[in-house]
Design an enzyme around this catalytic site. Structure first.
Site, PDB file in Angstrom:
ATOM      1  N   TYR A  92      75.161  -1.232 -14.800  1.00  0.00           N
ATOM      2  CA  TYR A  92      76.604  -0.520 -14.449  1.00  0.00           C
ATOM      3  C   TYR A  92      77.247  -1.383 -13.474  1.00  0.00           C
ATOM      4  O   TYR A  92      78.672  -1.988 -13.485  1.00  0.00           O
ATOM      5  CB  TYR A  92      76.441   0.822 -14.270  1.00  0.00           C
ATOM      6  N   ASP A 124      70.211   5.048  -5.220  1.00  0.00           N
ATOM      7  CA  ASP A 124      71.058   6.153  -5.163  1.00  0.00           C
ATOM      8  C   ASP A 124      71.918   5.943  -3.761  1.00  0.00           C
ATOM      9  O   ASP A 124      71.197   5.849  -2.801  1.00  0.00           O
ATOM     10  CB  ASP A 124      70.453   7.501  -5.133  1.00  0.00           C
ATOM     11  N   GLN A 144      75.876   7.260   1.047  1.00  0.00           N
ATOM     12  CA  GLN A 144      77.329   7.695   1.465  1.00  0.00           C
ATOM     13  C   GLN A 144      78.336   6.904   0.548  1.00  0.00           C
ATOM     14  O   GLN A 144      78.143   5.664   0.413  1.00  0.00           O
ATOM     15  CB  GLN A 144      77.363   7.348   3.028  1.00  0.00           C
TER      16      GLN A 144
HETATM   17  P1  NAD Z   1      82.899   8.950 -19.911  1.00  0.00           P
HETATM   18  O1  NAD Z   1      81.548   8.512 -20.414  1.00  0.00           O
HETATM   19  O2  NAD Z   1      83.350  10.416 -20.312  1.00  0.00           O
HETATM   20  O3  NAD Z   1      84.076   8.086 -20.925  1.00  0.00           O
HETATM   21  C1  NAD Z   1      83.641   6.937 -21.337  1.00  0.00           C
HETATM   22  C2  NAD Z   1      84.091   6.634 -22.940  1.00  0.00           C
HETATM   23  O4  NAD Z   1      83.877   5.244 -23.141  1.00  0.00           O
HETATM   24  C3  NAD Z   1      83.424   7.575 -23.630  1.00  0.00           C
HETATM   25  O5  NAD Z   1      84.478   8.366 -24.566  1.00  0.00           O
HETATM   26  C4  NAD Z   1      82.630   6.675 -24.793  1.00  0.00           C
HETATM   27  O6  NAD Z   1      82.339   6.918 -25.948  1.00  0.00           O
HETATM   28  C5  NAD Z   1      83.367   5.460 -24.496  1.00  0.00           C
HETATM   29  N1  NAD Z   1      82.643   4.369 -24.840  1.00  0.00           N
HETATM   30  C6  NAD Z   1      81.532   3.613 -24.077  1.00  0.00           C
HETATM   31  N2  NAD Z   1      80.996   2.428 -24.655  1.00  0.00           N
HETATM   32  C7  NAD Z   1      81.961   2.135 -25.665  1.00  0.00           C
HETATM   33  C8  NAD Z   1      81.978   1.096 -26.265  1.00  0.00           C
HETATM   34  N3  NAD Z   1      81.234   0.074 -26.203  1.00  0.00           N
HETATM   35  N4  NAD Z   1      83.180   1.187 -27.244  1.00  0.00           N
HETATM   36  C9  NAD Z   1      84.121   1.820 -27.152  1.00  0.00           C
HETATM   37  N5  NAD Z   1      84.009   2.984 -26.429  1.00  0.00           N
HETATM   38  C10 NAD Z   1      83.071   3.028 -25.579  1.00  0.00           C
HETATM   39  O7  NAD Z   1      83.186   8.518 -18.522  1.00  0.00           O
HETATM   40  P2  NAD Z   1      84.548   8.613 -17.777  1.00  0.00           P
HETATM   41  O8  NAD Z   1      84.139   9.366 -16.459  1.00  0.00           O
HETATM   42  O9  NAD Z   1      85.687   9.327 -18.408  1.00  0.00           O
HETATM   43  O10 NAD Z   1      84.674   7.268 -17.214  1.00  0.00           O
HETATM   44  C11 NAD Z   1      85.813   6.480 -17.988  1.00  0.00           C
HETATM   45  C12 NAD Z   1      85.899   4.993 -17.304  1.00  0.00           C
HETATM   46  O11 NAD Z   1      86.293   5.229 -15.692  1.00  0.00           O
HETATM   47  C13 NAD Z   1      84.649   4.269 -17.387  1.00  0.00           C
HETATM   48  O12 NAD Z   1      85.057   2.748 -17.473  1.00  0.00           O
HETATM   49  C14 NAD Z   1      83.936   4.505 -15.993  1.00  0.00           C
HETATM   50  O13 NAD Z   1      83.111   3.368 -15.586  1.00  0.00           O
HETATM   51  C15 NAD Z   1      85.241   4.585 -14.931  1.00  0.00           C
HETATM   52  N6  NAD Z   1      84.844   5.367 -13.877  1.00  0.00           N
HETATM   53  C16 NAD Z   1      84.730   6.643 -13.936  1.00  0.00           C
HETATM   54  C17 NAD Z   1      84.304   7.236 -12.713  1.00  0.00           C
HETATM   55  C18 NAD Z   1      84.127   8.851 -12.781  1.00  0.00           C
HETATM   56  O14 NAD Z   1      83.903   9.548 -11.537  1.00  0.00           O
HETATM   57  N7  NAD Z   1      84.569   9.626 -13.483  1.00  0.00           N
HETATM   58  C19 NAD Z   1      84.073   6.594 -11.537  1.00  0.00           C
HETATM   59  C20 NAD Z   1      84.488   5.113 -11.483  1.00  0.00           C
HETATM   60  C21 NAD Z   1      84.589   4.650 -12.704  1.00  0.00           C
HETATM   61  N1  UDP Z   2      72.812  14.378  -7.996  1.00  0.00           N
HETATM   62  C1  UDP Z   2      72.392  15.539  -7.509  1.00  0.00           C
HETATM   63  N2  UDP Z   2      71.772  16.496  -8.702  1.00  0.00           N
HETATM   64  C2  UDP Z   2      72.218  16.351 -10.068  1.00  0.00           C
HETATM   65  C3  UDP Z   2      72.984  15.067 -10.338  1.00  0.00           C
HETATM   66  C4  UDP Z   2      73.200  14.114  -9.231  1.00  0.00           C
HETATM   67  O1  UDP Z   2      71.664  15.733  -6.537  1.00  0.00           O
HETATM   68  O2  UDP Z   2      71.953  17.222 -10.734  1.00  0.00           O
HETATM   69  C5  UDP Z   2      73.056  13.552  -6.972  1.00  0.00           C
HETATM   70  C6  UDP Z   2      72.831  12.126  -7.306  1.00  0.00           C
HETATM   71  O3  UDP Z   2      71.360  11.792  -6.869  1.00  0.00           O
HETATM   72  C7  UDP Z   2      73.867  11.513  -6.228  1.00  0.00           C
HETATM   73  C8  UDP Z   2      75.015  12.400  -6.355  1.00  0.00           C
HETATM   74  O4  UDP Z   2      74.491  13.731  -6.797  1.00  0.00           O
HETATM   75  O5  UDP Z   2      73.294  11.084  -5.045  1.00  0.00           O
HETATM   76  C9  UDP Z   2      76.281  11.921  -7.246  1.00  0.00           C
HETATM   77  O6  UDP Z   2      75.656  11.645  -8.378  1.00  0.00           O
HETATM   78  P1  UDP Z   2      76.444  11.168  -9.747  1.00  0.00           P
HETATM   79  O7  UDP Z   2      75.717  10.786 -10.892  1.00  0.00           O
HETATM   80  O8  UDP Z   2      77.574  12.276  -9.908  1.00  0.00           O
HETATM   81  O9  UDP Z   2      77.399   9.934  -9.534  1.00  0.00           O
HETATM   82  P2  UDP Z   2      77.011   8.785  -8.678  1.00  0.00           P
HETATM   83  O10 UDP Z   2      75.637   8.649  -8.024  1.00  0.00           O
HETATM   84  O11 UDP Z   2      77.290   7.725  -9.703  1.00  0.00           O
HETATM   85  O12 UDP Z   2      78.126   8.540  -7.403  1.00  0.00           O
END
Ligand code: NAD
Ligand code: UDP
Length: 313
Positions: A146, A274, A277
């Protein structure tokens, strides 16, 4: 009014974005392979004649005529992006390449959804994280598909811009939460809320002292649109998130308080790499886009709890 493609539009952020773009009078094409997204997230949008859904995997090219592209397709939750890490990398790299190729052909603007994960496990000298920090990313760990996929996608955006003049915008999204998260998403906010509502144990990974900064989805969508509509030449990368920083223990206690749950907190092992911060420096978004989040964690959690009560009970 524009014709806008949203890849990943059936996912959590994408469905909230499609809804908002339609409300603003645009035509929206949502392309999604439904890996982590669902038709339920976009069900209410089908009634709008300006909305179209295409089941499509972005690792293959897509031929549509659009003015703007929001490229969100990619699983974002660790258990989902680690389920098939090779596919995750393909989605980030081939998917972004295909969308950049589309932007080049139609001479459209593309916004790439990047992530705070490009900073990896940030060292304490770079806290909060600014866009100038190059990050601390393990290239061979279980999160790398990722993190490195998203880093390569950023590189592709800037190379398509330099080599082909593509009009790019890169947003680095920090942890975002809210309605339309899948109850089985696996990220911390949805896990804790669903566990609290069901009365199950709240699973903290590690000692719970690691921090994250949580942004409510409406604030993020507002910022994404501001970046897409920003002056030509401002490409980012631009951090977007809520600078309020909380430990996972504080989050668990807040969710228990707001749900009135009797759930107990349990501690499980911390996943590899993980981050310890994470907190965005959003000075650039404030300066260039006059954007900052408005919804505090407590209010956002209340709205999200209400949503999950509707889907889980
Ligand atoms: P999500 O998993 O809910 O949404 C991702 C969507 O992409 C899903 O609908 C999935 O079916 C679709 N998808 C995955 N692979 C695909 C492919 N190969 N072709 C077509 N569709 C595909 O996640 P989200 O939280 O809504 O994230 C959306 C975007 O924002 C992602 O690119 C993610 O990396 C980015 N993002 C999200 C967060 C967050 O905290 N939610 C943080 C950083 C970045
Ligand atoms: N985490 C947790 N319990 C859960 C899921 C996640 O303590 O059931 C922790 C995880 O280890 C991380 C933080 O919560 O330290 C945020 O995790 P998340 O998967 O939401 O996002 P990311 O690590 O990608 O920021």
């Amino acid at each position: 009014m524009s014709r806008i493609l949203v890849t990943g539009g059936a996912g959590f952020i994408g469905s909230n974005l499609c809804k908002r773009l339609l409300e603003e009078g645009n035509e929206v094409i949502c392309a999604d392979n439904l890996f982590t997204g669902s038709k339920a997230n976009i069900r209410e949008l089908f009634a709008n004649p300006n909305f179209e859904f295409i089941r499509h995997d972005v690792i293959t090219p897509l031929y549509v005529e659009v003015d703007k592209i929001y490229n969100l397709a990619c699983p974002a939750s660790p258990p989902h992006y680690q389920y098939n890490p090779i596919k995750t990398m393909k989605t980030s790299i081939l998917g972004t390449m295909n969308m950049l190729g589309l932007a080049k052909r139609v001479k459209g603007r593309i916004l790439q959804a990047s992530t705070s994960e490009v900073y990896g496990d940030p060292d304490s000298a770079h806290h909060p994280q600014t866009e100038s920090y190059w990050g601390n990313v393990n290239p061979i760990g279980i999160r790398s598909c990722y993190d490195e996929g998203k880093r390569a996608a950023e590189t592709l955006c800037f190379d398509y811009h330099r080599q082909n003049g593509v009009d790019i915008k890169v947003i680095r999204i920090f942890n975002t939460y809210g309605p339309n998260m899948n109850p089985d998403d696996g990220r911390v906010v949805s896990n804790f809320i669903v566990q609290a509502i069901k009365g199950d144990d709240i699973t903290i990974y590690g000692d719970g002292k690691q921090t994250r900064s949580f942004c409510y989805v409406d604030d993020l969508v507002d910022g994404m649109i501001r970046l897409m509509e920003s002056e030509q030449g401002f490409m980012g990368p631009c951090n977007m998130g809520n600078p309020g920083e909380f430990t996972m223990l504080e989050l668990a206690e807040k969710v228990i308080e707001l749900t009135g749950s009797k759930s107990k907190i349990t501690f499980e092992s911390l996943p590899q790499d993980d981050p310890k911060q994470r907190k965005p420096d959003i000075s650039l978004a404030k300066e260039k886009l006059s954007w900052e989040p408005k919804i505090a964690l407590e209010e956002g959690l209340q709205r999200t709890i209400e949503y999950f009560r509707g889907v889980c009970l």
